[in-house]
Design a protein around this motif. Sequence first.
Motif, PDB file in Angstrom:
ATOM      1  N   VAL A 140       0.796  -1.234   0.000  1.00 24.02           N
ATOM      2  CA  VAL A 140       0.000   0.000   0.000  1.00 24.02           C
ATOM      3  C   VAL A 140       0.830   1.287   0.000  1.00 24.02           C
ATOM      4  O   VAL A 140       0.257   2.384  -0.095  1.00 24.02           O
ATOM      5  N   PHE A 149      -3.929   5.685  -5.891  1.00 25.73           N
ATOM      6  CA  PHE A 149      -4.820   5.723  -4.732  1.00 25.73           C
ATOM      7  C   PHE A 149      -4.290   6.550  -3.562  1.00 25.73           C
ATOM      8  O   PHE A 149      -4.958   6.657  -2.535  1.00 25.73           O
ATOM      9  N   PHE A 163      -7.911   5.797  -0.303  1.00 23.20           N
ATOM     10  CA  PHE A 163      -7.882   4.428   0.220  1.00 23.20           C
ATOM     11  C   PHE A 163      -8.554   4.429   1.579  1.00 23.20           C
ATOM     12  O   PHE A 163      -8.079   5.055   2.518  1.00 23.20           O
ATOM     13  N   CYS A 192     -10.098   1.004  -2.313  1.00 26.60           N
ATOM     14  CA  CYS A 192      -9.345   2.112  -2.899  1.00 26.60           C
ATOM     15  C   CYS A 192     -10.021   2.518  -4.205  1.00 26.60           C
ATOM     16  O   CYS A 192     -10.584   1.677  -4.910  1.00 26.60           O
ATOM     17  N   ALA A 217      -3.589  -2.528  -7.262  1.00 25.67           N
ATOM     18  CA  ALA A 217      -4.385  -2.739  -6.052  1.00 25.67           C
ATOM     19  C   ALA A 217      -4.528  -4.204  -5.685  1.00 25.67           C
ATOM     20  O   ALA A 217      -4.880  -4.529  -4.538  1.00 25.67           O
TER      21      ALA A 217
END
Length: 232
Positions: A140, A149, A163, A192, A217
Amino acid sequence: MDAKRIIAFLRELMANNNRQWFQEHKEEYLAVKADFEAGVAQAITRISSFDPSVAHIAVKDATYRFYRDTRFSQDKSPYKNHLGAYIAAKGKKSLHGGYYIHLEPEHCLVACGNYWLPTNILTSCRNEIMANEEEWLGYVENEDFRKYFGADSTATFNDQQGFGLERLKTCPAGFPRDYAHLDYLRMKDYCCWHHVSNDFFEGEGWLDKIEPIFRSAKPMMDFINNVIDDYE
């Protein structure tokens, strides 16, 4: 996918959201619906190339009714002002996360992940994040994920990207308040999103544009799905 035609129809509908107008334009709706569903079929095929778990999904398993349920809503408009599809390995009604495409005038977007998770699953997800912190951060906080994101923790669905749709105001019960990455524990979902222009889905090239967004993602979603799948 003829996104221009779809957006034009939806824009007209937004200005005339009533049964009489809709019946008078039913043929156009059916043509737009068929075109959108053809695009969804293309999306399933493309996503399957890097996520075979969705290869079995039929278009009807990913799309939604266009007619709104107005029984408990103050807004009595009979029709939705968007077309959306949620491509998830266990179906659109499961907790298992998936890939979402959304066509709506001035609010088109793509999204990925999980939402509306019950508290017991959220607790397990939070524990998993803490137990595998380095792995989670790699998913992430890498360049690609942040590109599509990345946003601060106050981002909402109306912002360009972000997110986490909802967050607790404070640390969840039973977790350390001084945890270095507390924002990830405060999240109530792992969705997200990335807003795109009205013409993003136009023509054949949209599949090439959507693939890197979803690819970026997928590792995050797989991480959370591994937890969720213990409960489903």
